[in-house]
Design a protein around this motif. Structure first.
Motif, PDB file in Angstrom:
ATOM      1  N   ALA A  83      41.078 -61.627 -48.998  1.00 17.12           N
ATOM      2  CA  ALA A  83      41.540 -62.287 -48.027  1.00 17.12           C
ATOM      3  C   ALA A  83      43.001 -61.388 -47.673  1.00 17.12           C
ATOM      4  O   ALA A  83      44.012 -60.411 -46.338  1.00 17.12           O
ATOM      5  CB  ALA A  83      42.891 -63.519 -48.691  1.00 17.12           C
ATOM      6  N   ILE A  84      43.738 -60.605 -48.678  1.00 14.25           N
ATOM      7  CA  ILE A  84      44.715 -59.190 -48.517  1.00 14.25           C
ATOM      8  C   ILE A  84      44.732 -58.452 -47.719  1.00 14.25           C
ATOM      9  O   ILE A  84      45.376 -58.120 -46.516  1.00 14.25           O
ATOM     10  CB  ILE A  84      45.189 -58.921 -49.708  1.00 14.25           C
ATOM     11  CG1 ILE A  84      45.600 -60.106 -50.848  1.00 14.25           C
ATOM     12  CG2 ILE A  84      46.488 -57.864 -49.908  1.00 14.25           C
ATOM     13  CD1 ILE A  84      46.543 -59.161 -52.342  1.00 14.25           C
ATOM     14  N   SER A  85      43.081 -57.498 -47.887  1.00  8.93           N
ATOM     15  CA  SER A  85      43.006 -56.460 -46.962  1.00  8.93           C
ATOM     16  C   SER A  85      42.284 -57.657 -45.356  1.00  8.93           C
ATOM     17  O   SER A  85      42.916 -56.602 -44.579  1.00  8.93           O
ATOM     18  CB  SER A  85      42.012 -56.165 -46.961  1.00  8.93           C
ATOM     19  OG  SER A  85      40.468 -57.007 -47.574  1.00  8.93           O
ATOM     20  N   THR A  86      42.265 -58.091 -45.089  1.00  9.84           N
ATOM     21  CA  THR A  86      41.989 -59.058 -43.829  1.00  9.84           C
ATOM     22  C   THR A  86      43.554 -59.542 -43.848  1.00  9.84           C
ATOM     23  O   THR A  86      43.690 -59.188 -42.201  1.00  9.84           O
ATOM     24  CB  THR A  86      41.213 -60.102 -44.395  1.00  9.84           C
ATOM     25  OG1 THR A  86      39.729 -59.340 -44.754  1.00  9.84           O
ATOM     26  CG2 THR A  86      40.644 -61.160 -42.547  1.00  9.84           C
ATOM     27  N   GLY A  87      44.268 -59.929 -44.170  1.00 11.82           N
ATOM     28  CA  GLY A  87      45.756 -60.292 -43.637  1.00 11.82           C
ATOM     29  C   GLY A  87      45.861 -58.498 -42.917  1.00 11.82           C
ATOM     30  O   GLY A  87      46.494 -59.087 -41.913  1.00 11.82           O
ATOM     31  N   GLY A 160      39.348 -67.304 -48.781  1.00 12.94           N
ATOM     32  CA  GLY A 160      40.113 -65.991 -48.788  1.00 12.94           C
ATOM     33  C   GLY A 160      40.500 -66.020 -47.419  1.00 12.94           C
ATOM     34  O   GLY A 160      41.188 -65.374 -46.907  1.00 12.94           O
ATOM     35  N   LEU A 161      38.805 -66.310 -46.275  1.00 15.36           N
ATOM     36  CA  LEU A 161      39.206 -65.859 -44.822  1.00 15.36           C
ATOM     37  C   LEU A 161      39.903 -66.520 -43.966  1.00 15.36           C
ATOM     38  O   LEU A 161      40.674 -66.845 -42.929  1.00 15.36           O
ATOM     39  CB  LEU A 161      37.819 -65.178 -44.448  1.00 15.36           C
ATOM     40  CG  LEU A 161      37.112 -64.592 -44.945  1.00 15.36           C
ATOM     41  CD1 LEU A 161      35.683 -63.993 -44.357  1.00 15.36           C
ATOM     42  CD2 LEU A 161      38.095 -62.732 -44.438  1.00 15.36           C
ATOM     43  N   PHE A 162      40.081 -67.636 -44.826  1.00 14.08           N
ATOM     44  CA  PHE A 162      40.634 -68.985 -44.102  1.00 14.08           C
ATOM     45  C   PHE A 162      41.975 -68.714 -44.629  1.00 14.08           C
ATOM     46  O   PHE A 162      43.008 -68.633 -43.296  1.00 14.08           O
ATOM     47  CB  PHE A 162      40.163 -70.168 -44.788  1.00 14.08           C
ATOM     48  CG  PHE A 162      40.940 -71.232 -44.726  1.00 14.08           C
ATOM     49  CD1 PHE A 162      41.571 -71.450 -43.104  1.00 14.08           C
ATOM     50  CD2 PHE A 162      41.771 -72.481 -45.973  1.00 14.08           C
ATOM     51  CE1 PHE A 162      42.572 -73.134 -43.216  1.00 14.08           C
ATOM     52  CE2 PHE A 162      43.137 -73.033 -45.380  1.00 14.08           C
ATOM     53  CZ  PHE A 162      42.965 -73.309 -44.135  1.00 14.08           C
ATOM     54  N   VAL A 163      42.329 -68.774 -45.522  1.00 17.72           N
ATOM     55  CA  VAL A 163      43.444 -67.900 -46.096  1.00 17.72           C
ATOM     56  C   VAL A 163      44.487 -67.029 -45.447  1.00 17.72           C
ATOM     57  O   VAL A 163      45.961 -66.610 -44.706  1.00 17.72           O
ATOM     58  CB  VAL A 163      43.969 -67.606 -47.435  1.00 17.72           C
ATOM     59  CG1 VAL A 163      45.242 -67.239 -47.496  1.00 17.72           C
ATOM     60  CG2 VAL A 163      43.906 -68.835 -48.245  1.00 17.72           C
ATOM     61  N   ALA A 164      43.435 -66.181 -44.805  1.00 18.19           N
ATOM     62  CA  ALA A 164      44.007 -64.786 -44.007  1.00 18.19           C
ATOM     63  C   ALA A 164      44.068 -65.086 -42.685  1.00 18.19           C
ATOM     64  O   ALA A 164      44.751 -64.563 -42.012  1.00 18.19           O
ATOM     65  CB  ALA A 164      42.553 -63.675 -44.377  1.00 18.19           C
ATOM     66  N   GLY A 165      43.262 -65.905 -41.968  1.00 18.26           N
ATOM     67  CA  GLY A 165      43.213 -66.349 -40.461  1.00 18.26           C
ATOM     68  C   GLY A 165      44.436 -67.294 -40.376  1.00 18.26           C
ATOM     69  O   GLY A 165      45.129 -67.634 -39.168  1.00 18.26           O
ATOM     70  N   ALA A 166      44.851 -68.330 -41.686  1.00 14.35           N
ATOM     71  CA  ALA A 166      46.135 -69.151 -41.225  1.00 14.35           C
ATOM     72  C   ALA A 166      47.558 -68.593 -41.549  1.00 14.35           C
ATOM     73  O   ALA A 166      48.082 -69.228 -41.116  1.00 14.35           O
ATOM     74  CB  ALA A 166      45.904 -70.582 -41.980  1.00 14.35           C
ATOM     75  N   LEU A 173      49.556 -61.802 -48.866  1.00 11.01           N
ATOM     76  CA  LEU A 173      49.900 -61.348 -49.982  1.00 11.01           C
ATOM     77  C   LEU A 173      50.115 -62.595 -51.058  1.00 11.01           C
ATOM     78  O   LEU A 173      49.267 -61.900 -52.246  1.00 11.01           O
ATOM     79  CB  LEU A 173      50.694 -60.061 -49.730  1.00 11.01           C
ATOM     80  CG  LEU A 173      50.699 -59.365 -51.212  1.00 11.01           C
ATOM     81  CD1 LEU A 173      48.967 -58.278 -51.713  1.00 11.01           C
ATOM     82  CD2 LEU A 173      51.873 -58.371 -50.281  1.00 11.01           C
ATOM     83  N   ALA A 174      50.867 -62.686 -51.124  1.00  4.79           N
ATOM     84  CA  ALA A 174      52.160 -64.147 -52.223  1.00  4.79           C
ATOM     85  C   ALA A 174      50.815 -64.705 -52.250  1.00  4.79           C
ATOM     86  O   ALA A 174      50.841 -65.173 -53.645  1.00  4.79           O
ATOM     87  CB  ALA A 174      53.300 -64.122 -51.180  1.00  4.79           C
ATOM     88  N   ALA A 175      50.355 -65.383 -51.477  1.00  9.17           N
ATOM     89  CA  ALA A 175      49.441 -67.013 -51.776  1.00  9.17           C
ATOM     90  C   ALA A 175      48.181 -66.841 -52.214  1.00  9.17           C
ATOM     91  O   ALA A 175      47.888 -67.178 -52.623  1.00  9.17           O
ATOM     92  CB  ALA A 175      48.826 -67.663 -50.436  1.00  9.17           C
TER      93      ALA A 175
END
Length: 250
Positions: A83-87, A160-166, A173-175
């Motif tokens: 998630a962090i890296s994709t964000g 994780g990809l959902f969080v990074a995309g949303a 990073l925080a979430a």
């Protein structure tokens, strides 16, 4: 004599995905923060948990902590690190530039998942070696272990990809770190669901609880944890549907 005639075109899809996976895996292993999440933190939790349990005479030993820490490693890599890296890749335009290549969005996601599996194989070797040195005696069901690894990775990767995309990169990073800490403490990952009393029946329906219980069954009871695998498959479907609706190149 034949003349030189260039034939430009995209590489086969399988080669595109494997090349992307190789690059993703190398980047993850070169990143100090992600390496910390992938290897150092799980090993510290394993050693600290086993030694701490011995000092305070808890009923949990290395046979309990080793599968739980392996589940924690899968969660940290396939959810938090991804998630962090994709964000930040979205923020800096890396994924946008990949969108101009022949690599499709599906190919990008498949490459990321394959890279995760490669890194997790390394985690299993390192953490497993430390656990064996601490006296772990696993009883393994190979089919159950493989299905657990694949479905656990796919479930957390899709979320994780959902969080990074949303969310924006800083919010991701925080979430991602907050969710990781909450699930590590109360999601039945490291410790079994029975350690949470009546709340244990609830946490087994979370992806963290299902993953933890599945790893303990596959590596401790040598059985195929069908119920937990179905829960992970359900979370995979939910995460994939949410990601498909919200994930963008930038």
């Amino acid at each position: 004599m034949s003349t030189f005639a260039p034939a430009p075109g995209a590489a086969p899809v399988a080669r595109q995905v494997l090349t992307q996976a190789s690059m993703e895996a190398r980047l993850m292993l070169r990143n100090g923060e992600q390496l910390l999440l992938a290897v150092v933190v799980p090993v510290m939790v394993l050693i600290g948990g086993v030694r701490g349990a011995e000092r305070v005479n808890l009923s949990y030993g290395v046979d309990t902590f080793a599968p739980g820490v392996l589940a924690l490693a899968v969660m940290s890599t396939s959810f938090t690190a991804l998630a962090i890296s994709t964000g930040f890749e979205r923020r800096y335009g890396v994924i946008k530039r990949l969108g101009t290549s022949p690599l499709s969005r599906t190919g990008l996601l498949c490459g990321k998942v394959l890279a995760l599996l490669a890194v997790e194989a390394l985690q299993v070797v390192v953490i497993g070696a430390v656990a064996l040195a601490l006296g772990w005696e696993p009883s393994v069901d190979a089919v159950g272990a493989l299905l657990t690894l694949v479905l656990g990775t796919s479930a957390f990767a899709s979320l994780g990809l959902f969080v990074a995309g949303a969310l924006r990169a800083e919010a991701t990073l925080a979430a991602a770190n907050l969710v990781y800490l909450l699930l590590m403490a109360g999601g039945a990952v490291v410790l079994p669901a029975t350690a949470y009393g009546s709340f244990g029946d609830v946490v087994t329906w979370l992806p963290s609880g299902a993953l933890g219980e599945a790893v303990r069954a596959a590596l401790g009871a040598a059985s195929v944890p069908w119920h937990d695998l179905l829960v992970l498959a359900g979370w995979t479907a939910v995460g994939a549907a949410l990601t498909a609706r919200t994930f963008t190149w930038e």
